[in-house]
Write a protein that holds these residues in place. Structure first.
Motif, PDB file in Angstrom:
ATOM      1  N   ALA A  83     -18.331  32.172  74.789  1.00 30.71           N
ATOM      2  CA  ALA A  83     -17.358  33.032  75.470  1.00 30.71           C
ATOM      3  C   ALA A  83     -16.381  32.226  76.317  1.00 30.71           C
ATOM      4  O   ALA A  83     -15.198  32.567  76.400  1.00 30.71           O
ATOM      5  CB  ALA A  83     -18.100  34.053  76.333  1.00 30.71           C
ATOM      6  N   THR A 159     -21.164  36.979  63.119  1.00 32.11           N
ATOM      7  CA  THR A 159     -22.592  37.205  63.281  1.00 32.11           C
ATOM      8  C   THR A 159     -22.989  38.679  63.204  1.00 32.11           C
ATOM      9  O   THR A 159     -24.047  39.032  62.693  1.00 32.11           O
ATOM     10  CB  THR A 159     -23.013  36.651  64.666  1.00 32.11           C
ATOM     11  N   ASP A 180     -14.650  28.868  65.519  1.00 24.86           N
ATOM     12  CA  ASP A 180     -15.882  29.289  66.185  1.00 24.86           C
ATOM     13  C   ASP A 180     -16.992  29.237  65.138  1.00 24.86           C
ATOM     14  O   ASP A 180     -17.047  30.069  64.241  1.00 24.86           O
ATOM     15  CB  ASP A 180     -15.722  30.712  66.738  1.00 24.86           C
ATOM     16  N   GLN A 203     -27.370  28.696  70.712  1.00 21.15           N
ATOM     17  CA  GLN A 203     -28.555  29.574  70.633  1.00 21.15           C
ATOM     18  C   GLN A 203     -28.670  30.404  69.363  1.00 21.15           C
ATOM     19  O   GLN A 203     -29.600  31.194  69.237  1.00 21.15           O
ATOM     20  CB  GLN A 203     -28.608  30.486  71.862  1.00 21.15           C
ATOM     21  N   LYS A 204     -27.740  30.265  68.429  1.00 20.69           N
ATOM     22  CA  LYS A 204     -27.900  30.940  67.146  1.00 20.69           C
ATOM     23  C   LYS A 204     -28.593  29.993  66.159  1.00 20.69           C
ATOM     24  O   LYS A 204     -29.689  30.251  65.714  1.00 20.69           O
ATOM     25  CB  LYS A 204     -26.554  31.385  66.561  1.00 20.69           C
TER      26      LYS A 204
HETATM   27  C1  LIG Z   1     -23.061  34.787  69.835  1.00 19.70           C
HETATM   28  C2  LIG Z   1     -21.684  34.441  69.444  1.00 19.70           C
HETATM   29  C3  LIG Z   1     -20.676  34.252  70.413  1.00 19.70           C
HETATM   30  C4  LIG Z   1     -20.935  34.446  71.894  1.00 19.70           C
HETATM   31  O1  LIG Z   1     -21.753  33.461  72.396  1.00 19.70           O
HETATM   32  P1  LIG Z   1     -22.098  33.369  73.967  1.00 19.70           P
HETATM   33  O2  LIG Z   1     -22.795  32.052  74.064  1.00 19.70           O
HETATM   34  O3  LIG Z   1     -22.958  34.531  74.297  1.00 19.70           O
HETATM   35  O4  LIG Z   1     -20.813  33.385  74.703  1.00 19.70           O
HETATM   36  C5  LIG Z   1     -19.426  33.903  69.970  1.00 19.70           C
HETATM   37  N1  LIG Z   1     -19.158  33.721  68.668  1.00 19.70           N
HETATM   38  C6  LIG Z   1     -20.089  33.894  67.723  1.00 19.70           C
HETATM   39  C7  LIG Z   1     -19.733  33.707  66.291  1.00 19.70           C
HETATM   40  C8  LIG Z   1     -21.382  34.260  68.076  1.00 19.70           C
HETATM   41  O5  LIG Z   1     -22.314  34.442  67.128  1.00 19.70           O
END
Ligand SMILES: *Cc1c(COP(=O)(O)O)cnc(C)c1O
Length: 370
Positions: A83, A159, A180, A203-204
């Protein structure tokens, strides 16, 4: 005998924070109390301690080697999640530039990035898939980008919708391509030289929450104004080797271990891609062979290797699906509230057996309930 903590783990299809490789978690557990040879836990150590600085450089080098990143690029470990990048990118590259930024909008995360960019300058949404409920990405020729745009921004894998670019979108040579890659970082090999900036929160697909990796072509580091708040200026982080202030030491430590796991246990990104394709094919075949019981959200040629999104015939069946799945050790399958249905996230760390278990559960559930 009670089951070990490892044995109690279900197959976890959470969209994020998400599944991590078991060998990485076991190493973290074993080393958490005291880092071998360091006389303290990493959690208790100065970020300027040579032990940690080496860990940070190791993590950087592993990422460089996995993606083939040259010295022309800086690799930074930042906080604030993906973010904050929604704001930092336009604050550095768009604010006071006299240029316009181009954005491709193929889902929720792109939309949020656009809202932040508009606070910094003029934005052109050159392609918007909102009218088709974000079920596809554009093909070459579907949009135009001005040669003097500040940059072209896209989200490689949306996502929430489960829609993924299969290769980089077309972009004029003169325009930096900004990506991104939060939910598909390190999921396949790519040519980093096509990018101006590629960033991902960890974290993904790459580690725990708390760190965001930013890979940035060095010439772009100088574009930001010195009047920016210090943390928001990329140049500060690049010059200080991600130690402009205290970096998220734990998250960087684990991220480095995941990168090593990708190199040593998986065998690199080409091998990872092969495995990811195999896992995704299991789920999409279960959808396609269900006689219409399951309907996929994404168009077939834009389906995500990371997040499979699909619906059931009605809400009652969906609730039964989720409850039965949990009984079968298949958890966190509920789709995002904005799309509904089911979302199965099968990131790098999801083993093939997990995808196999979910696919056979899906086939079984459909045959009992169709
Ligand atoms: C989860 C996600 C975000 C947001 O991530 P944060 O670390 O919560 O800000 C942005 N872009 C994608 C593609 C995401 O999967």
């Amino acid at each position: 005998m009670t089951a070990s903590a490892t044995d109690q783990r279900a197959y976890n299809f959470s969209a994020g924070p998400a599944v991590l490789p078991v060998p990485v978690l076991e190493e973290v557990r074993d080393e958490l109390m005291c880092l071998p040879g360091a006389q303290s836990s990493l959690l208790e150590m100065s970020h300027r301690d040579k032990v940690f600085v080496d860990i940070l450089h190791d993590a950087e080098n592993s990422i460089r080697s996995l993606l083939g990143i040259s010295d022309q690029y800086s690799v930074m470990f930042l906080q604030g999640g993906a973010a904050l990048q929604f704001s930092m990118i336009p604050a550095n590259l768009l604010r006071d530039s006299g240029k316009r930024a181009a954005y491709i909008q193929t889902g929720t995360w792109g939309k949020k990035a656009i809202a932040e960019a508009k606070k910094e300058g003029e934005v052109d949404i050159v392609y918007n898939a909102a009218d088709s409920n974000f079920n596809h990405v554009p093909a070459a020729g579907d949009y135009q980008v001005a040669d003097d745009a500040a940059y072209l921004y896209f989200c490689n894998n949306e996502t929430i919708q489960g829609v993924q670019f299969q290769s980089e979108p077309e972009c004029p040579q003169s325009v930096p391509l900004v990506c991104d890659a939060s939910s598909d970082f390190l999921h396949r090999p790519l040519d980093i030289n096509k990018y101006g900036i590629l960033y991902a929160c960890a974290q993904k697909n790459a580690g725990p929450a708390g760190v965001t990796v930013v890979v940035m072509r060095r010439d772009l580091l100088d574009v930001g104004s010195d009047s920016l708040p210090g943390y928001l200026n990329y140049k500060n982080h690049a010059e200080a080797d991600s130690e402009w202030n205290t970096p998220p030491t734990f998250a960087i430590w684990v991220l480095g271990k995941v990168a090593k796991w990708l190199q040593n246990d998986i065998g690199g990104l080409a091998a990872m891609e092969k495995l990811n394709r195999e896992k995704a094919a299991l789920l999409y075949n279960a959808i396609d062979n269900s006689g219409g019981f399951y309907t996929g959200h994404a168009k077939a040629d834009c389906r995500s290797l990371m997040n499979a999104t699909f619906n059931l015939p009605n809400d009652d069946l969906q609730a039964a699906f989720l409850a039965d799945a949990a009984k079968n050790n298949l958890i966190s399958l509920k789709g995002h509230r904005s799309v509904g249905g089911i979302r199965a996230s099968i990131y790098n760390a999801m083993p093939l057996q997990g995808a196999q278990a979910l696919a056979s559960f899906m086939t079984d559930f459909a045959s009992k309930n169709a």
